[in-house]
Motif scaffolding. Structure first.
Motif, PDB file in Angstrom:
ATOM      1  N   PHE A 161      14.145 -18.703 -88.959  1.00  0.00           N
ATOM      2  CA  PHE A 161      14.388 -17.921 -87.650  1.00  0.00           C
ATOM      3  C   PHE A 161      15.654 -17.315 -87.330  1.00  0.00           C
ATOM      4  N   ASP A 162      16.244 -16.839 -86.959  1.00  0.00           N
ATOM      5  CA  ASP A 162      17.530 -16.477 -85.833  1.00  0.00           C
ATOM      6  C   ASP A 162      18.046 -16.981 -84.623  1.00  0.00           C
ATOM      7  N   LEU A 163      16.692 -16.980 -83.863  1.00  0.00           N
ATOM      8  CA  LEU A 163      17.001 -18.021 -82.385  1.00  0.00           C
ATOM      9  C   LEU A 163      16.050 -19.185 -82.649  1.00  0.00           C
ATOM     10  N   PHE A 164      16.953 -20.233 -82.187  1.00  0.00           N
ATOM     11  CA  PHE A 164      15.998 -21.852 -81.946  1.00  0.00           C
ATOM     12  C   PHE A 164      16.197 -22.123 -80.565  1.00  0.00           C
ATOM     13  N   LEU A 165      14.594 -22.023 -79.882  1.00  0.00           N
ATOM     14  CA  LEU A 165      14.646 -21.846 -78.361  1.00  0.00           C
ATOM     15  C   LEU A 165      13.833 -23.484 -77.719  1.00  0.00           C
ATOM     16  N   ILE A 182      25.794 -18.415 -81.121  1.00  0.00           N
ATOM     17  CA  ILE A 182      26.296 -20.020 -81.628  1.00  0.00           C
ATOM     18  C   ILE A 182      25.110 -21.462 -80.452  1.00  0.00           C
ATOM     19  N   ARG A 183      25.037 -20.588 -79.473  1.00  0.00           N
ATOM     20  CA  ARG A 183      24.125 -21.695 -78.509  1.00  0.00           C
ATOM     21  C   ARG A 183      22.865 -21.529 -78.585  1.00  0.00           C
ATOM     22  N   LEU A 184      22.251 -20.226 -79.332  1.00  0.00           N
ATOM     23  CA  LEU A 184      21.307 -19.935 -79.299  1.00  0.00           C
ATOM     24  C   LEU A 184      20.741 -20.144 -80.654  1.00  0.00           C
ATOM     25  N   TYR A 185      21.552 -20.607 -81.862  1.00  0.00           N
ATOM     26  CA  TYR A 185      21.016 -20.432 -82.649  1.00  0.00           C
ATOM     27  C   TYR A 185      21.416 -22.681 -82.870  1.00  0.00           C
ATOM     28  N   GLY A 186      22.372 -22.669 -81.851  1.00  0.00           N
ATOM     29  CA  GLY A 186      22.333 -24.355 -82.119  1.00  0.00           C
ATOM     30  C   GLY A 186      21.247 -24.952 -81.146  1.00  0.00           C
ATOM     31  N   ARG A 187      20.040 -24.450 -80.606  1.00  0.00           N
ATOM     32  CA  ARG A 187      19.313 -25.345 -79.939  1.00  0.00           C
ATOM     33  C   ARG A 187      17.896 -25.747 -81.272  1.00  0.00           C
ATOM     34  N   LYS A 188      18.575 -25.193 -82.162  1.00  0.00           N
ATOM     35  CA  LYS A 188      17.458 -25.654 -83.443  1.00  0.00           C
ATOM     36  C   LYS A 188      17.760 -27.607 -83.309  1.00  0.00           C
ATOM     37  N   SER A 189      15.638 -27.487 -83.416  1.00  0.00           N
ATOM     38  CA  SER A 189      15.446 -28.220 -83.148  1.00  0.00           C
ATOM     39  C   SER A 189      15.212 -29.281 -84.427  1.00  0.00           C
ATOM     40  N   ALA A 224      15.884  -7.037 -78.922  1.00  0.00           N
ATOM     41  CA  ALA A 224      16.578  -5.840 -79.209  1.00  0.00           C
ATOM     42  C   ALA A 224      17.767  -5.359 -80.932  1.00  0.00           C
ATOM     43  N   GLY A 225      17.346  -6.790 -81.169  1.00  0.00           N
ATOM     44  CA  GLY A 225      18.096  -7.004 -82.500  1.00  0.00           C
ATOM     45  C   GLY A 225      17.086  -6.775 -84.189  1.00  0.00           C
ATOM     46  N   GLY A 226      15.685  -7.504 -83.797  1.00  0.00           N
ATOM     47  CA  GLY A 226      14.976  -7.417 -84.278  1.00  0.00           C
ATOM     48  C   GLY A 226      14.457  -8.881 -84.815  1.00  0.00           C
ATOM     49  N   HIS A 227      15.130  -9.982 -83.935  1.00  0.00           N
ATOM     50  CA  HIS A 227      14.901 -11.293 -84.648  1.00  0.00           C
ATOM     51  C   HIS A 227      14.268 -12.141 -84.840  1.00  0.00           C
ATOM     52  N   HIS A 228      13.556 -13.127 -85.321  1.00  0.00           N
ATOM     53  CA  HIS A 228      12.632 -13.673 -85.423  1.00  0.00           C
ATOM     54  C   HIS A 228      13.286 -15.346 -84.590  1.00  0.00           C
ATOM     55  N   LEU A 229      12.237 -15.971 -83.536  1.00  0.00           N
ATOM     56  CA  LEU A 229      12.683 -16.818 -82.855  1.00  0.00           C
ATOM     57  C   LEU A 229      11.767 -18.198 -83.061  1.00  0.00           C
ATOM     58  N   PHE A 230      11.791 -18.555 -83.053  1.00  0.00           N
ATOM     59  CA  PHE A 230      10.905 -20.426 -82.953  1.00  0.00           C
ATOM     60  C   PHE A 230      11.625 -21.243 -81.836  1.00  0.00           C
ATOM     61  N   MET A 231      10.317 -21.224 -81.128  1.00  0.00           N
ATOM     62  CA  MET A 231       9.900 -21.892 -79.979  1.00  0.00           C
ATOM     63  C   MET A 231       9.540 -23.346 -80.221  1.00  0.00           C
ATOM     64  N   THR A 232      10.299 -24.405 -79.109  1.00  0.00           N
ATOM     65  CA  THR A 232       9.691 -25.670 -79.455  1.00  0.00           C
ATOM     66  C   THR A 232       9.611 -26.145 -77.909  1.00  0.00           C
ATOM     67  N   ASN A 285       8.624 -31.843 -90.893  1.00  0.00           N
ATOM     68  CA  ASN A 285       8.471 -31.642 -92.076  1.00  0.00           C
ATOM     69  C   ASN A 285       7.558 -30.147 -92.728  1.00  0.00           C
ATOM     70  N   ARG A 286       6.692 -30.694 -91.242  1.00  0.00           N
ATOM     71  CA  ARG A 286       5.157 -29.718 -91.558  1.00  0.00           C
ATOM     72  C   ARG A 286       6.141 -28.551 -91.839  1.00  0.00           C
ATOM     73  N   LEU A 287       6.575 -27.328 -91.307  1.00  0.00           N
ATOM     74  CA  LEU A 287       7.876 -26.650 -91.738  1.00  0.00           C
ATOM     75  C   LEU A 287       8.473 -26.631 -92.398  1.00  0.00           C
ATOM     76  N   SER A 288       8.423 -26.059 -93.621  1.00  0.00           N
ATOM     77  CA  SER A 288       9.064 -26.089 -94.572  1.00  0.00           C
ATOM     78  C   SER A 288      10.452 -25.497 -94.700  1.00  0.00           C
ATOM     79  N   GLY A 289      12.093 -26.005 -95.078  1.00  0.00           N
ATOM     80  CA  GLY A 289      13.333 -25.598 -94.543  1.00  0.00           C
ATOM     81  C   GLY A 289      13.174 -24.165 -94.713  1.00  0.00           C
ATOM     82  N   PRO A 290      12.990 -23.945 -96.433  1.00  0.00           N
ATOM     83  CA  PRO A 290      13.273 -22.180 -96.377  1.00  0.00           C
ATOM     84  C   PRO A 290      12.234 -21.651 -95.478  1.00  0.00           C
ATOM     85  N   ILE A 291      11.459 -21.949 -94.351  1.00  0.00           N
ATOM     86  CA  ILE A 291      11.110 -20.939 -93.336  1.00  0.00           C
ATOM     87  C   ILE A 291      11.765 -21.154 -92.229  1.00  0.00           C
ATOM     88  N   ARG A 292      12.228 -22.768 -91.873  1.00  0.00           N
ATOM     89  CA  ARG A 292      13.024 -22.759 -90.619  1.00  0.00           C
ATOM     90  C   ARG A 292      14.187 -21.850 -90.553  1.00  0.00           C
TER      91      ARG A 292
END
Length: 336
Positions: A219-223, A329-336, A48-56, A209-216
């Motif tokens: 992302f807008d959502l962490f799941l 906050i919950r969606l972003y707070g699931r950052k691993s 809906a918002g065109g947000h980038h999403l990261f899954m682990t 740490n293979r995924l750099s801080g600037p790239i992380r």
């Protein structure tokens, strides 16, 4: 005469060939995915918002299947958008997706930087341009070349990629939604209820740490995706792809009417977005407390507001509510 982005005419034969059949989505849909209600909700918000999403999550928990179902909830492209997409595919010599469908690209982690970003002796569009107006899924994102991932930072911000060579400089559009997925550790079973993790803390930290801080940070959502029982009867109720696609389409239409252009909350200028309504003092305090507690960047603060705006659009609200802020906050707070 229909022209591509370089001004060259598009052969009518190609247009006819690629414009066949095409309203029905033939890939994986939400109906085929058992459970994962929260993950489907996150995908809906991303669309809906065109947000980038990261899954682990551990191997086999459904990350790839969720990503493959994502195009089924994206609205069909307009004719102008489709012609733009098709012109990019013509330049690359690649067969375009079915007519009016948003592109879906899934490059392997062994792909070179040139194939992802674009370039070569005779510059051609890369995967991120082939994903323009659609989605690119980077599975096992930690296995991609770190330099290649860092090269994504410019397209993330600008929605285009510029390739400079001695004789010429070319710019290709690259406005896409990025879905990234990775295991939580080298063996894949950190925090798994069914398998024992054999990794040491040092190995886990090195892998993360293979995924750099600037790239992380882009992302807008962490799941966090967890396995579900295969025989579960939970197929999501009103979360069919068609139902979700309709809600996504309506949310994007609200954004179009608000901003006066076809742009999503994830990309619109901050000042333009906030003209629709300021946050209350209470909402600002909640965000600031979360940002300070987790030592997040100003970019993260802005992303939370953008997420909350998208949540309000999905609920057909003109202003961001306290509940929208908390869910963001919950969606972003699931950052691993």
């Amino acid at each position: 005469m229909i022209q591509d982005i370089s001004g060259k005419p598009i052969p009518q034969a190609l247009f006819k060939k690629t414009s066949k059949n095409s309203t029905e989505y033939e890939g994986i849909t939400f109906e085929q995915i058992v459970g994962h209600s929260y993950a489907k909700r996150a995908l809906e918000i991303a669309a809906a918002g065109g947000h980038h999403l990261f899954m682990t999550g551990p191997p086999g928990c459904g990350k790839s299947m969720l990503a493959e179902s994502f195009p089924s909830i994206l609205p069909p492209l307009s004719k102008d958008e489709w012609i733009e997409v098709m012109s990019i595919y013509q330049l690359s010599g690649t067969e375009p997706p079915p007519s009016m469908h948003a592109p879906y690209r899934n490059p392997h982690h062994s792909a070179s930087g040139i194939s992802i970003i674009g370039g070569g002796q005779s510059p051609k569009p890369g995967e991120i341009s082939l994903a323009h107006r659609g989605v690119i899924f980077l599975d096992e994102i930690a296995e991609f070349n770190k330099k290649t991932l860092d090269m994504l930072r410019q397209p993330f911000e600008s929605g285009k990629v510029t390739i400079s060579r001695v004789r010429s400089t070319v710019t290709y559009p690259a406005s896409f939604i990025l879905l990234g997925a990775m295991n939580p550790c080298p063996c894949g079973y950190l925090h798994s209820p069914n398998h024992y993790c054999t990794c040491t803390p040092k190995q886990i930290a090195s892998y993360q740490n293979r995924l750099s801080g600037p790239i992380r940070d882009r992302f807008d959502l962490f799941l966090t995706v967890k396995p579900v029982e295969f025989m579960s009867n939970d197929k999501g109720g009103n979360n069919t792809s068609k139902a979700v696609q309709e809600r996504v389409k309506e949310a994007r239409e609200r954004q179009f009417h608000r901003y006066g252009q076809a742009i999503c909350n994830s990309r619109v200028a901050y000042d333009t977005m906030m003209k629709a309504g300021q946050l209350t003092d209470e909402q600002n305090r909640s965000l600031q407390q979360f940002i300070s507690k987790n030592q997040l960047s100003n970019r993260a603060h802005l992303k939370l507001i953008r997420l909350a705006r998208t949540l309000a659009d999905l609920e057909n609200q003109s202003h961001i509510s306290n509940e929208n802020i908390l869910e963001a906050i919950r969606l972003y707070g699931r950052k691993s």
